[in-house]
Design an enzyme around this catalytic site. Sequence first.
Site: not given
Length: 447
Positions: A137, A258, A264, A271
């Site tokens: 979970h 980024s 970043k 992804e």
Amino acid sequence: MNASIDFDRRLWPQDVAQSRAHARMLAARAIIAAEDRDALLAGLDAVELELRDGRFPFDADDEDIHMAIERRVTELAGPVGGKLHTARSRNDQVVTDLAMFTRERAAVARAAIGELMGVVLARAEQHLDWPLPGYTHLQRAQPVYLSHHLLAYFWMLSRDRARFAYAEHEAGRLPLGAGALAGVNFDTDRSLVATELGFREVIPNSIDAVSGRDFILDYLAAAATCATHLSRLGAELVLWSSVEFSFCELPDAWSSGSSIMPQKKNPDAAELLRGKAPRVVGHLAALHGVIHALPLTYNKDLQEDKEHLFDAVDTIELSLAAARGMLAGVSFSRERMSAASCDELLAATDIADLLVARCDMPFREAHGVVAGLVRTAVDSGRTLSELTVEELAAQSAELAAHSELYYEALRQSSWLESKISEGGTSTARVEQQLELARATLDADASL
Ligand code: ARG
């Protein structure tokens, strides 16, 4: 709408190869003369060179790659080019190209998976006893070793490899010779063609041969499951590389900055492993839709098989390469992972098992005792090992009688090494698993 040339041109190597085999067979059965065969083979050689060099003069009227090649052979070799299509239909021709293509790409995927499995195995060997939390979970549940976690992917991939081997096997029967659907008016030698093109056997029914695309479904099913597995790996790499987890850092080559936030580092490739999987699954579903309720035999609907197959091939091959590059270059943080997995509450099950093993307590009752201990600890802002023997006794006299085992079970890493069952995370079991994985990797995966 009728034309497929924009996408099926990529089948030219298969189409040229099968045309060569077909011309040779026609001559071997005296259906065409030896000099006609030689003229056809010379024409096919010339066409192959043009296609390879990107100089093939495609024509606005070329509907598909089969017609384009035959037209060009006829332009180069003269009217004899018209003999190439003797005892053949585009219906058996197109599915033969597809079977050859699918067989080749299934073998490529199988090899790529083998390489990825090798990287997973090497990374597991390097992180044999690095603890990290195991999650259910997405809540910390029980710590495991990173080797054990990585090997979970190894076994998924080994099954994926077997699925591609099966798809390769299924694409190993020759459709050519079926003609339009009923067979042809010549006594052809299909086995000769099969042997030249590397098919194991011929499809025994001409109707099945031109109607069937289930070998593509088999490839797509293998690709869909494999892509889905890679999406889970990608998702974990995304989570683990976040500042919140900081379990790992992805190699720069597999991340990007980024455009606006200089601090970043985005895990783009991970992804995309996640984001690309559903399109492969979509191709599988779409081709099922195309074939669903389609009357026998060939229907133009079947032209829609190609783009689903091609995009799935490109997507899975790219995803496998990306997964391999990322896993080969990712660096893990031993400190961060072990800090996250030293939470004593993760040993709650171990304490319950101790009560079962040492005090003959039913597991459900033990579960309640430990829940009481956890409550006492959490409410008083302490850890389980900071509870006193009196506090243990308040929950269970038997546990208090075995308090030294209780404190021992709460020592760092003892709750990993206690997972001694076959397939568990204790070092000895993981070492066993690594040995099995090495043998699996080396085994011949083909059917
Ligand atoms: N381009 C067609 C396809 O991809 C080739 C077969 C055409 N056959 C036909 N009878 N029109 O399916």
